[in-house]
Design a protein around this motif. Structure first.
Motif, PDB file in Angstrom:
ATOM      1  N   UNK A 127     -19.496  -1.852  -5.847  1.00  0.00           N
ATOM      2  CA  UNK A 127     -18.833  -2.970  -5.180  1.00  0.00           C
ATOM      3  C   UNK A 127     -17.753  -3.583  -6.070  1.00  0.00           C
ATOM      4  N   UNK A 128     -17.959  -3.529  -7.389  1.00  0.00           N
ATOM      5  CA  UNK A 128     -16.945  -4.038  -8.314  1.00  0.00           C
ATOM      6  C   UNK A 128     -15.708  -3.138  -8.285  1.00  0.00           C
ATOM      7  N   UNK A 129     -15.920  -1.839  -8.264  1.00  0.00           N
ATOM      8  CA  UNK A 129     -14.803  -0.900  -8.216  1.00  0.00           C
ATOM      9  C   UNK A 129     -14.016  -1.047  -6.914  1.00  0.00           C
ATOM     10  N   UNK A 130     -14.736  -1.198  -5.824  1.00  0.00           N
ATOM     11  CA  UNK A 130     -14.045  -1.420  -4.547  1.00  0.00           C
ATOM     12  C   UNK A 130     -13.316  -2.758  -4.557  1.00  0.00           C
ATOM     13  N   UNK A 131     -13.930  -3.758  -5.190  1.00  0.00           N
ATOM     14  CA  UNK A 131     -13.284  -5.063  -5.288  1.00  0.00           C
ATOM     15  C   UNK A 131     -11.996  -5.008  -6.077  1.00  0.00           C
ATOM     16  N   UNK A 132     -11.986  -4.233  -7.170  1.00  0.00           N
ATOM     17  CA  UNK A 132     -10.763  -4.100  -7.956  1.00  0.00           C
ATOM     18  C   UNK A 132      -9.677  -3.400  -7.156  1.00  0.00           C
ATOM     19  N   UNK A 167      -6.041  -4.857  -6.054  1.00  0.00           N
ATOM     20  CA  UNK A 167      -4.764  -4.193  -6.309  1.00  0.00           C
ATOM     21  C   UNK A 167      -3.968  -3.996  -5.020  1.00  0.00           C
ATOM     22  N   UNK A 168      -4.663  -3.746  -3.915  1.00  0.00           N
ATOM     23  CA  UNK A 168      -3.985  -3.708  -2.616  1.00  0.00           C
ATOM     24  C   UNK A 168      -3.319  -5.056  -2.357  1.00  0.00           C
ATOM     25  N   UNK A 169      -4.085  -6.126  -2.559  1.00  0.00           N
ATOM     26  CA  UNK A 169      -3.576  -7.471  -2.301  1.00  0.00           C
ATOM     27  C   UNK A 169      -2.404  -7.818  -3.211  1.00  0.00           C
ATOM     28  N   UNK A 170      -2.550  -7.588  -4.518  1.00  0.00           N
ATOM     29  CA  UNK A 170      -1.524  -8.055  -5.452  1.00  0.00           C
ATOM     30  C   UNK A 170      -0.225  -7.255  -5.287  1.00  0.00           C
ATOM     31  N   UNK A 171      -0.316  -5.965  -4.953  1.00  0.00           N
ATOM     32  CA  UNK A 171       0.899  -5.188  -4.695  1.00  0.00           C
ATOM     33  C   UNK A 171       1.555  -5.630  -3.391  1.00  0.00           C
ATOM     34  N   UNK A 172       0.743  -5.923  -2.384  1.00  0.00           N
ATOM     35  CA  UNK A 172       1.277  -6.449  -1.124  1.00  0.00           C
ATOM     36  C   UNK A 172       1.891  -7.832  -1.336  1.00  0.00           C
ATOM     37  N   UNK A 173       1.302  -8.625  -2.219  1.00  0.00           N
ATOM     38  CA  UNK A 173       1.849  -9.950  -2.561  1.00  0.00           C
ATOM     39  C   UNK A 173       3.247  -9.822  -3.151  1.00  0.00           C
ATOM     40  N   UNK A 174       3.401  -8.886  -4.096  1.00  0.00           N
ATOM     41  CA  UNK A 174       4.716  -8.677  -4.714  1.00  0.00           C
ATOM     42  C   UNK A 174       5.736  -8.273  -3.645  1.00  0.00           C
ATOM     43  N   UNK A 175       5.315  -7.400  -2.732  1.00  0.00           N
ATOM     44  CA  UNK A 175       6.230  -6.947  -1.680  1.00  0.00           C
ATOM     45  C   UNK A 175       6.564  -8.066  -0.702  1.00  0.00           C
ATOM     46  N   UNK A 193      -4.648   1.220  -0.892  1.00  0.00           N
ATOM     47  CA  UNK A 193      -5.486   1.122   0.296  1.00  0.00           C
ATOM     48  C   UNK A 193      -6.100   2.479   0.617  1.00  0.00           C
ATOM     49  N   UNK A 194      -5.300   3.531   0.523  1.00  0.00           N
ATOM     50  CA  UNK A 194      -5.808   4.893   0.725  1.00  0.00           C
ATOM     51  C   UNK A 194      -6.888   5.200  -0.301  1.00  0.00           C
ATOM     52  N   UNK A 195      -6.657   4.787  -1.544  1.00  0.00           N
ATOM     53  CA  UNK A 195      -7.638   5.030  -2.604  1.00  0.00           C
ATOM     54  C   UNK A 195      -8.925   4.257  -2.337  1.00  0.00           C
ATOM     55  N   UNK A 196      -8.801   3.050  -1.816  1.00  0.00           N
ATOM     56  CA  UNK A 196      -9.975   2.244  -1.477  1.00  0.00           C
ATOM     57  C   UNK A 196     -10.813   2.936  -0.410  1.00  0.00           C
ATOM     58  N   UNK A 197     -10.146   3.528   0.570  1.00  0.00           N
ATOM     59  CA  UNK A 197     -10.846   4.199   1.669  1.00  0.00           C
ATOM     60  C   UNK A 197     -11.477   5.506   1.204  1.00  0.00           C
ATOM     61  N   UNK A 198     -10.738   6.289   0.408  1.00  0.00           N
ATOM     62  CA  UNK A 198     -11.203   7.619   0.009  1.00  0.00           C
ATOM     63  C   UNK A 198     -12.049   7.611  -1.258  1.00  0.00           C
ATOM     64  N   UNK A 199     -11.896   6.572  -2.096  1.00  0.00           N
ATOM     65  CA  UNK A 199     -12.639   6.522  -3.352  1.00  0.00           C
ATOM     66  C   UNK A 199     -12.137   7.508  -4.387  1.00  0.00           C
ATOM     67  N   UNK A 200     -10.854   7.871  -4.323  1.00  0.00           N
ATOM     68  CA  UNK A 200     -10.343   8.914  -5.222  1.00  0.00           C
ATOM     69  C   UNK A 200     -10.423   8.480  -6.684  1.00  0.00           C
ATOM     70  N   UNK A 201      -9.842   7.330  -7.020  1.00  0.00           N
ATOM     71  CA  UNK A 201      -9.897   6.848  -8.403  1.00  0.00           C
ATOM     72  C   UNK A 201     -11.301   6.354  -8.689  1.00  0.00           C
ATOM     73  N   UNK A 217       0.937  -0.628  -2.455  1.00  0.00           N
ATOM     74  CA  UNK A 217      -0.208  -1.262  -1.799  1.00  0.00           C
ATOM     75  C   UNK A 217      -0.907  -0.277  -0.859  1.00  0.00           C
ATOM     76  N   UNK A 218      -0.126   0.506  -0.131  1.00  0.00           N
ATOM     77  CA  UNK A 218      -0.709   1.494   0.788  1.00  0.00           C
ATOM     78  C   UNK A 218      -1.431   2.605   0.034  1.00  0.00           C
ATOM     79  N   UNK A 219      -0.891   3.001  -1.114  1.00  0.00           N
ATOM     80  CA  UNK A 219      -1.558   4.033  -1.921  1.00  0.00           C
ATOM     81  C   UNK A 219      -2.921   3.527  -2.389  1.00  0.00           C
TER      82      UNK A 219
END
Length: 240
Positions: A40-45, A49-57, A86-94, A82-84
């Protein structure tokens, strides 16, 4: 240049409480990732990162940076990041698996977002017209440090995007008189090498064309060229 710094001033004036909250959230999640690396911590991070990159945009570029030239292109750049994520959050790649090889360099990279406002202050800038921890280069250098600290399996597309952004910082040093961006530009030299060296080491046993050993040598050459370019940039700036 005046437009650039004026937009930064408006951004800081309008968002400083939220920037503080975003910074504290990033610190908390980073500490948890080291102390309690639960799923849950990894998903939270990743969600952070999705949020903060979307914030910058959306906030930094589209809301406050609308008077700048080509601001929408930069917003698209960070929106893609941000989309990358988000994809990573869904797939769990990193996987966010700890890599203890580069502890000291990672610590330096974590410190850099806080050095941005410090350097602004030391060269005579005052709030709100100064760099802060929730700006593009600060977010980029934090992400580079985070991924280097957990680099057993990372999304190289994110690394390529961030390193590309860091190299853009060369021009900003002069165009907008932001010597603070030397921090990000300089960090890419060891970061690019270490990320891709890790990737090549994992594939040395595989048959690839060109070979992983050749690509490792080629990468060293590229990093040397980047280092030379950065050095010449700094020397040229000091002579002016």
């Amino acid at each position: 240049m005046e437009i650039f710094w004026n937009t930064i001033a408006r951004y800081n004036e309008g968002t400083w409480p939220l920037q503080l909250a975003i910074t504290l959230a990033g610190i908390l999640l980073t500490v948890l990732l080291y102390r309690r690396p639960a799923p849950w911590v990894k998903r939270g991070m990743k969600a952070y990162l999705v949020f903060v990159n979307a914030w910058i945009a959306g906030v930094y570029y589209m809301t406050y940076g609308g008077t700048r030239s080509y601001h929408y292109i930069l917003a698209i750049f960070w929106g893609i990041l941000a989309l990358i994520w988000l994809w990573d959050l869904v797939t769990g790649y990193t996987s966010f698996e700890r890599n203890r090889k580069h502890v000291y360099l990672v610590a330096v990279l974590y410190a850099m977002p806080f050095l941005y406002p410090l350097l602004s202050w030391l060269r005579g800038m005052e709030f709100p017209m100064m760099t802060t921890t929730v700006m593009p280069c600060s977010v980029a250098v934090f992400t580079i440090g985070l991924l280097l600290g957990f680099s057993r399996k990372v999304n190289l597309l994110i690394i390529l995007f961030l390193c590309h952004w860091a190299l853009i910082s060369f021009s900003k040093i002069y165009v907008y008189h932001i010597p603070e961006d030397v921090l990000l530009a300089a960090s890419t030299v060891p970061a690019i090498y270490l990320f891709f060296k890790n990737y090549f080491d994992q594939n040395l046993h595989k048959e690839t064309k060109p070979s992983a050993r050749f690509m490792n040598g080629f990468l060293i050459g590229i990093c040397v060229l980047i280092g030379v370019a950065l050095s010449l940039t700094l020397v040229n700036g000091l002579m002016k």
